[in-house]
Design a protein around this motif. Structure first.
Motif, PDB file in Angstrom:
ATOM      1  N   LEU A  43     -35.526  10.415  16.121  1.00  0.00           N
ATOM      2  CA  LEU A  43     -36.155  11.728  15.997  1.00  0.00           C
ATOM      3  C   LEU A  43     -37.507  11.599  15.304  1.00  0.00           C
ATOM      4  O   LEU A  43     -38.464  12.283  15.656  1.00  0.00           O
ATOM      5  N   ALA A  44     -37.589  10.712  14.330  1.00  0.00           N
ATOM      6  CA  ALA A  44     -38.869  10.485  13.651  1.00  0.00           C
ATOM      7  C   ALA A  44     -39.899   9.922  14.634  1.00  0.00           C
ATOM      8  O   ALA A  44     -41.083  10.239  14.542  1.00  0.00           O
ATOM      9  N   GLU A  45     -39.451   9.112  15.594  1.00  0.00           N
ATOM     10  CA  GLU A  45     -40.351   8.589  16.614  1.00  0.00           C
ATOM     11  C   GLU A  45     -40.796   9.680  17.583  1.00  0.00           C
ATOM     12  O   GLU A  45     -41.873   9.617  18.159  1.00  0.00           O
ATOM     13  N   LEU A  46     -39.961  10.677  17.765  1.00  0.00           N
ATOM     14  CA  LEU A  46     -40.246  11.780  18.675  1.00  0.00           C
ATOM     15  C   LEU A  46     -41.299  12.726  18.098  1.00  0.00           C
ATOM     16  O   LEU A  46     -42.063  13.344  18.841  1.00  0.00           O
ATOM     17  N   LEU A  47     -41.355  12.828  16.776  1.00  0.00           N
ATOM     18  CA  LEU A  47     -42.188  13.826  16.099  1.00  0.00           C
ATOM     19  C   LEU A  47     -43.671  13.790  16.480  1.00  0.00           C
ATOM     20  O   LEU A  47     -44.247  14.854  16.740  1.00  0.00           O
ATOM     21  N   PRO A  48     -44.350  12.635  16.542  1.00  0.00           N
ATOM     22  CA  PRO A  48     -45.776  12.664  16.885  1.00  0.00           C
ATOM     23  C   PRO A  48     -46.070  13.306  18.241  1.00  0.00           C
ATOM     24  O   PRO A  48     -47.020  14.093  18.373  1.00  0.00           O
ATOM     25  N   ASN A  49     -45.248  13.006  19.236  1.00  0.00           N
ATOM     26  CA  ASN A  49     -45.463  13.585  20.566  1.00  0.00           C
ATOM     27  C   ASN A  49     -45.181  15.076  20.582  1.00  0.00           C
ATOM     28  O   ASN A  49     -45.862  15.835  21.266  1.00  0.00           O
ATOM     29  N   VAL A  50     -44.180  15.493  19.820  1.00  0.00           N
ATOM     30  CA  VAL A  50     -43.841  16.915  19.767  1.00  0.00           C
ATOM     31  C   VAL A  50     -44.958  17.693  19.068  1.00  0.00           C
ATOM     32  O   VAL A  50     -45.388  18.742  19.545  1.00  0.00           O
ATOM     33  N   ILE A  51     -45.449  17.167  17.966  1.00  0.00           N
ATOM     34  CA  ILE A  51     -46.540  17.847  17.249  1.00  0.00           C
ATOM     35  C   ILE A  51     -47.797  17.893  18.107  1.00  0.00           C
ATOM     36  O   ILE A  51     -48.502  18.902  18.147  1.00  0.00           O
ATOM     37  N   ALA A  52     -48.085  16.821  18.820  1.00  0.00           N
ATOM     38  CA  ALA A  52     -49.266  16.798  19.686  1.00  0.00           C
ATOM     39  C   ALA A  52     -49.177  17.869  20.765  1.00  0.00           C
ATOM     40  O   ALA A  52     -50.199  18.417  21.195  1.00  0.00           O
ATOM     41  N   VAL A  74     -35.536  19.743  10.249  1.00  0.00           N
ATOM     42  CA  VAL A  74     -34.215  20.147   9.744  1.00  0.00           C
ATOM     43  C   VAL A  74     -33.219  19.001   9.933  1.00  0.00           C
ATOM     44  O   VAL A  74     -32.393  18.734   9.057  1.00  0.00           O
ATOM     45  N   ALA A  75     -33.304  18.313  11.068  1.00  0.00           N
ATOM     46  CA  ALA A  75     -32.403  17.189  11.329  1.00  0.00           C
ATOM     47  C   ALA A  75     -32.625  16.046  10.340  1.00  0.00           C
ATOM     48  O   ALA A  75     -31.706  15.286  10.050  1.00  0.00           O
ATOM     49  N   LEU A  76     -33.825  15.942   9.806  1.00  0.00           N
ATOM     50  CA  LEU A  76     -34.137  14.877   8.845  1.00  0.00           C
ATOM     51  C   LEU A  76     -33.826  15.279   7.405  1.00  0.00           C
ATOM     52  O   LEU A  76     -34.066  14.507   6.480  1.00  0.00           O
ATOM     53  N   ASP A  77     -33.262  16.476   7.196  1.00  0.00           N
ATOM     54  CA  ASP A  77     -32.967  16.968   5.853  1.00  0.00           C
ATOM     55  C   ASP A  77     -32.059  16.053   5.048  1.00  0.00           C
ATOM     56  O   ASP A  77     -32.182  15.951   3.835  1.00  0.00           O
ATOM     57  N   ASP A  78     -31.117  15.410   5.696  1.00  0.00           N
ATOM     58  CA  ASP A  78     -30.156  14.568   4.987  1.00  0.00           C
ATOM     59  C   ASP A  78     -30.736  13.214   4.592  1.00  0.00           C
ATOM     60  O   ASP A  78     -30.032  12.392   4.010  1.00  0.00           O
ATOM     61  N   PHE A  79     -31.996  12.990   4.910  1.00  0.00           N
ATOM     62  CA  PHE A  79     -32.611  11.695   4.658  1.00  0.00           C
ATOM     63  C   PHE A  79     -33.865  11.857   3.802  1.00  0.00           C
ATOM     64  O   PHE A  79     -34.959  12.063   4.343  1.00  0.00           O
ATOM     65  N   PRO A  80     -33.727  11.764   2.479  1.00  0.00           N
ATOM     66  CA  PRO A  80     -34.899  11.904   1.615  1.00  0.00           C
ATOM     67  C   PRO A  80     -35.999  10.895   1.941  1.00  0.00           C
ATOM     68  O   PRO A  80     -37.174  11.170   1.768  1.00  0.00           O
ATOM     69  N   ALA A  81     -35.625   9.746   2.469  1.00  0.00           N
ATOM     70  CA  ALA A  81     -36.613   8.731   2.824  1.00  0.00           C
ATOM     71  C   ALA A  81     -37.440   9.146   4.033  1.00  0.00           C
ATOM     72  O   ALA A  81     -38.437   8.507   4.362  1.00  0.00           O
ATOM     73  N   ALA A  82     -37.058  10.220   4.682  1.00  0.00           N
ATOM     74  CA  ALA A  82     -37.805  10.705   5.841  1.00  0.00           C
ATOM     75  C   ALA A  82     -39.239  11.055   5.470  1.00  0.00           C
ATOM     76  O   ALA A  82     -40.132  10.978   6.307  1.00  0.00           O
ATOM     77  N   CYS A  83     -39.461  11.413   4.215  1.00  0.00           N
ATOM     78  CA  CYS A  83     -40.828  11.722   3.768  1.00  0.00           C
ATOM     79  C   CYS A  83     -41.760  10.556   4.081  1.00  0.00           C
ATOM     80  O   CYS A  83     -42.846  10.752   4.614  1.00  0.00           O
ATOM     81  N   MET A  84     -41.322   9.381   3.736  1.00  0.00           N
ATOM     82  CA  MET A  84     -42.161   8.206   3.943  1.00  0.00           C
ATOM     83  C   MET A  84     -42.283   7.867   5.431  1.00  0.00           C
ATOM     84  O   MET A  84     -43.334   7.426   5.882  1.00  0.00           O
ATOM     85  N   VAL A  85     -41.223   8.113   6.186  1.00  0.00           N
ATOM     86  CA  VAL A  85     -41.207   7.764   7.605  1.00  0.00           C
ATOM     87  C   VAL A  85     -42.174   8.633   8.401  1.00  0.00           C
ATOM     88  O   VAL A  85     -42.892   8.142   9.267  1.00  0.00           O
ATOM     89  N   VAL A  86     -42.209   9.925   8.118  1.00  0.00           N
ATOM     90  CA  VAL A  86     -43.032  10.845   8.908  1.00  0.00           C
ATOM     91  C   VAL A  86     -44.384  11.148   8.269  1.00  0.00           C
ATOM     92  O   VAL A  86     -45.175  11.890   8.839  1.00  0.00           O
TER      93      VAL A  86
END
Length: 131
Positions: A43-52, A74-86
């Protein structure tokens, strides 16, 4: 192949077989329900294309992309490390060279992260903001 990889494989194949920016919020939610926590990485990989896709001329498609980006966050809510990923994706989205609707979507994603993971987000801000 592990049980987790086996459960994610059909969704991952569907992701690879079509334009990532065409995902809707409902499809993101369904994928998260189907794959569970293992969906966070792709899902984190999907985000750039979705935002574009928020830069699209058609307002309906812009709204669809904005809702899909919110669903990914919202799907990344359970992953605090998502901040760094996205973080890099969101920094590019709010850059002055981005289109206004892309900037708005990026700001909404930043706001979501700041509300859900304030400590991790504060740590990431040191990397995001130039000194």
């Amino acid at each position: 192949m592990s049980v987790v990889e086996n459960s994610v494989a059909p969704v991952w194949e569907a992701y690879q077989s079509r334009d990532a920016a065409s995902w809707t919020a409902e499809e993101v939610d369904a994928a998260v329900k189907e794959c569970g926590p293992s969906s966070a990485a792709w899902l984190a990989e999907l985000l750039p294309n979705v935002i574009a896709k928020c830069a699209h001329k058609d307002q309906r498609q812009r709204n669809q992309a904005s809702q899909a980006a919110a669903a990914i966050m919202v799907a990344l809510d359970d992953f605090p490390a998502a901040c760094m990923v996205v973080l890099d994706t969101l920094i590019k989205a709010v850059d002055v060279s981005s289109k206004p609707f892309v900037q708005v979507c990026g700001c909404q994603c930043f706001t979501h992260l700041a509300e859900k993971h304030p400590q991790n987000f504060a740590w990431c801000l040191r990397r995001a903001l130039p000194a």
